[in-house]
Design an enzyme around this catalytic site. Structure first.
Site, short mmCIF file in Angstrom:
data_model
loop_
_atom_site.label_atom_id
_atom_site.label_comp_id
_atom_site.label_asym_id
_atom_site.label_seq_id
_atom_site.Cartn_x
_atom_site.Cartn_y
_atom_site.Cartn_z
N ASP A 62 -70.69 49.02 2.81
CA ASP A 62 -71.73 49.06 3.83
C ASP A 62 -71.78 50.40 4.57
O ASP A 62 -72.86 50.92 4.86
CB ASP A 62 -71.59 47.90 4.82
CG ASP A 62 -70.19 47.73 5.36
OD1 ASP A 62 -69.25 48.38 4.85
OD2 ASP A 62 -70.00 46.93 6.30
N ASP A 110 -70.80 34.22 3.36
CA ASP A 110 -70.43 32.81 3.53
C ASP A 110 -70.20 32.39 4.98
O ASP A 110 -69.94 31.22 5.25
CB ASP A 110 -69.18 32.47 2.70
CG ASP A 110 -67.97 33.30 3.10
OD1 ASP A 110 -68.10 34.19 3.97
OD2 ASP A 110 -66.87 33.07 2.55
N ASP A 111 -70.31 33.33 5.91
CA ASP A 111 -70.09 32.99 7.33
C ASP A 111 -71.36 33.13 8.16
O ASP A 111 -71.31 33.39 9.35
CB ASP A 111 -68.98 33.86 7.92
CG ASP A 111 -69.32 35.35 7.87
OD1 ASP A 111 -70.30 35.72 7.19
OD2 ASP A 111 -68.59 36.15 8.49
N SER A 118 -62.18 42.04 8.58
CA SER A 118 -62.34 42.93 9.74
C SER A 118 -61.58 42.43 10.96
O SER A 118 -61.64 43.05 12.03
CB SER A 118 -63.83 43.04 10.10
OG SER A 118 -64.36 41.78 10.46
N ASP A 123 -65.23 34.82 -5.17
CA ASP A 123 -64.07 35.64 -5.50
C ASP A 123 -62.83 34.85 -5.09
O ASP A 123 -62.95 33.76 -4.56
CB ASP A 123 -64.15 36.97 -4.76
CG ASP A 123 -63.30 38.07 -5.39
OD1 ASP A 123 -62.58 37.79 -6.36
OD2 ASP A 123 -63.36 39.22 -4.90
N HIS A 149 -66.42 42.77 -5.83
CA HIS A 149 -67.15 41.51 -5.96
C HIS A 149 -68.66 41.73 -5.86
O HIS A 149 -69.44 41.20 -6.66
CB HIS A 149 -66.67 40.54 -4.87
CG HIS A 149 -67.26 39.17 -4.99
ND1 HIS A 149 -67.20 38.25 -3.96
CD2 HIS A 149 -67.92 38.55 -5.99
CE1 HIS A 149 -67.79 37.13 -4.33
NE2 HIS A 149 -68.24 37.29 -5.56
N ARG A 154 -63.17 30.58 2.22
CA ARG A 154 -63.58 29.84 3.42
C ARG A 154 -64.23 28.53 3.00
O ARG A 154 -65.35 28.53 2.46
CB ARG A 154 -64.59 30.64 4.24
CG ARG A 154 -64.02 31.82 5.02
CD ARG A 154 -65.12 32.31 5.97
NE ARG A 154 -64.73 33.45 6.76
CZ ARG A 154 -65.25 34.67 6.63
NH1 ARG A 154 -66.16 34.89 5.72
NH2 ARG A 154 -64.85 35.66 7.40
#
Length: 458
Positions: free
Chosen positions: A302, A223-224, A333, A156, A202, A129
Site C-alpha cells: 500500500d 476480512d476485518d 499493524s 492465506d 497473497h 480471523r
C-alpha cells in the site's frame, strides 16, 4: 550498503568456485594408475561443470543486482520502512520455486451479464480471523445480485477454523487458497515485518488468479471490514469513471478523515477526488493490475502503490461518508491508529442511488474547473476563529498552511489524521484537505501558488 552486501556474496561464490576447482584438480594428480587416471578425468569434468554453474550463478546475481538496484530502482518514500532484503529478493526471483497447485473451487467465469453490464467479483482477503464471518455476513446481506457480485474469499495462512467458517456459506461464495505457505526469509531485526511480506505475496497471487479469469473490475475487501447498505450501489455508480478518465486509477469506499465529527451526515452522496490512495474497500481495473503486477513489491504494497513512480499523478474517488469501517484492531499493524482514529470512522447508514446520479462532475476537467477554483475564493480564517464560531459570514471557509509543521499542528487540533505518505496528506487533492467542522465546510489548503507534493514531508 546494499550493493556492497551483494558484491560480497558474489565474491564468496567466485572464491568457492576456484577453491573447489583447485582441490578437485589436486586430487586427480596424486596417482597415475590407469584407474586413477580415469577417475581423475571424471572428477576433472565434474569440477569444470561445477565451475561453469557457479560462474552462471554469479553472472545471474550480478545481472539481477544491476537491473533491480542500480538501474531501475526508484527512490523509496521516507515513510516506508527500508526492509527490502537483497538476499531474500535474490532467492525469490532467481531460484525456481515449486509450489503445489491449489485444490480449491473454481472461480465463476462469467465476466458480463446478458444485458452487457460487467460482473464485479468481490475479492475478500482472509487469513486466520474467524471473525471474517462479520465481513461476509455484511456482503451477503447487502449484495443485490449473486450473479453480478460473486464473492471470492482468498485465504492465506491455512488456518482451519477460519476455513471452516468460510465454507459454512456454501454456494454463496467461492473459496480459493493461497498455495504458497512457505516461510519468507528476512533479516533477524526485520522479523516483525514478515507479515507484510506475506500479505503482499497473497495479494499478488489472488489478484493474478482473479483477473486471470477475464474480469474487467475487481473490488477488494479485507476480512476485518463492515460495509454500508449502498456499498455495491456505490461501485455500480462509479465504475464507468475509471474507463472514462485516465487520471483516475481507483474508487475507494473509505474516507481517512471520516470520523463523525468531521463529516457532513446530511450529504452522504458527496464524493471527492483524492491524490491519496485510501484502500480499505476499493476497486481497480484489469488494465491497472496488468501495469502493477509485473513490478508488484515484496512487502508494504500500500505504501509502494502511493509512491509517485506507481501513482503517476493519478487519483482515486472517495466518499464524504465511508462505505466501509474496520473492526480489526488486532493484526500485523498491531492496532496502529485504531483507537485514535479508525474505530471512530462513521459508516454510512443511508442508501444513495449512485447509479441515478450524474457523476461527470468527478471527471478531471469538470472537477478542477469547479472545486479548485471555488476553494481559493473562500475567505481565510484561523483555527481559533473556527473553533469559537467567530466567523460572521455563512458558507465554506479556508484555513491556509505553508509548512509541514503548520499542517501537522492544525490537523491535530482539528482531530484529522496528520501523517503523509510519499508527501501526500490523507484525503488531499492538490494539497487541499476538505472536511466538515462546526456545521461548516472547511478546506485546509496550501497557498494558491502550490507547486506540488514534497516527498520530504513524509
Amino acid at each position: 550498503m546494499r550493493t556492497r552486501k551483494v558484491l560480497l556474496v558474489i565474491g564468496f561464490l567466485v572464491t568457492w568456485t576456484y577453491a573447489t576447482y583447485y582441490l578437485l584438480l589436486r586430487q586427480t594428480g596424486v596417482h597415475t594408475s590407469r584407474n586413477l587416471v580415469h577417475q581423475s578425468y571424471r572428477l576433472n569434468s565434474q569440477a569444470r561443470e561445477a565451475s561453469k554453474q557457479s560462474h552462471n550463478l554469479a553472472r545471474n546475481v550480478f545481472e539481477f543486482v544491476k537491473i533491480k538496484y542500480l538501474e531501475n530502482q526508484p527512490p523509496s518514500p521516507a515513510s516506508t520502512p527500508q526492509i527490502s532484503i537483497v538476499a531474500a529478493e535474490i532467492s525469490a526471483e532467481l531460484t525456481e520455486q515449486h509450489v503445489s497447485k491449489s485444490t480449491t473451487a473454481h472461480i465463476p467465469t462469467k465476466t458480463y451479464l446478458a444485458n452487457g453490464e460487467p460482473v464485479f467479483p468481490v475479492l475478500v482477503f482472509a487469513c486466520n480471523r474467524v471473525s471474517v464471518k462479520k465481513c461476509i455476513d455484511n456482503l451477503v446481506q447487502y449484495r443485490p445480485s449473486v450473479e453480478q457480485f460473486p464473492i471470492i474469499v482468498s485465504q492465506d495462512c491455512g488456518d482451519e477454523p477460519t476455513k471452516e467458517a468460510i465454507l459454512s456459506y456454501g454456494n454463496q461464495l467461492t473459496l480459493i487458497e493461497q498455495p504458497d505457505l512457505s516461510d519468507i526469509t528476512v533479516m533477524p531485526k526485520e522479523k516483525k515485518f514478515k507479515g507484510y511480506y506475506k500479505i503482499a505475496r497473497h495479494y499478488g497471487w489472488a489478484l493474478n488468479t482473479t483477473f486471470g479469469v477475464g474480469f474487467e473490475f475487481v473490488i477488494i475487501v479485507e476480512d476485518d471490514l463492515n460495509v454500508a447498505p449502498d456499498f455495491f450501489e456505490y461501485f455500480l455508480g462509479t465504475h464507468k469513471l475509471l474507463k472514462q478518465d485516465p487520471s483516475l486509477w481507483c474508487v475507494s469506499a473509505w474516507n481517512d478523515n471520516g470520523k463523525a465529527a468531521v463529516v457532513d451526515a446530511a450529504q452522504p452522496e458527496l464524493l471527492y477526488r483524492t491524490d491519496f490512495f485510501p484502500g480499505l474497500g476499493w476497486m481497480l481495473t484489469r488494465d491497472l493490475w496488468a501495469e502493477l503486477s509485473v513490478k508488484w513489491p515484496k512487502s508494504f504494497w500500500d505504501d509502494w502503490i502511493r509512491h509517485p513512480a506507481q501513482r503517476k499523478d493519478r487519483v482515486c474517488i472517495r466518499p464524504e461518508i465511508s462505505r466501509t469501517r474496520t473492526f480489526g484492531k488486532i493484526g500485523v499493524s498491531n492496532g496502529l491508529f485504531f483507537d485514535k482514529y479508525l474505530k471512530h470512522i462513521k459508516l454510512s447508514e443511508d442508501f444513495v442511488q449512485f447509479t441515478k446520479i450524474n457523476m461527470s462532475y468527478l471527471l478531471k476537467d469538470n472537477y478542477d474547473n469547479t472545486f479548485l477554483r471555488r476553494v481559493y475564493t473562500y475567505p481565510i480564517v484561523t483555527y481559533d476563529e473556527l473553533r469559537r464560531n467567530l466567523i460572521r459570514i455563512e458558507g465554506p471557509v479556508r484555513i491556509q498552511y505553508t509548512t509541514r509543521e503548520q499542517y501537522k499542528r492544525t490537523t491535530k487540533m482539528l482531530g484529522l489524521m496528520d501523517d503523509f505518505k510519499s508527501g501526500v496528506p490523507r484525503t488531499a487533492y492538490h494539497g487541499i484537505v476538505s472536511f466538515y467542522y462546526n456545521k461548516r465546510r472547511v478546506h485546509l489548503a496550501p497557498n494558491a501558488n502550490w507547486k506540488g507534493y514534497e516527498l520530504s514531508w513524509s
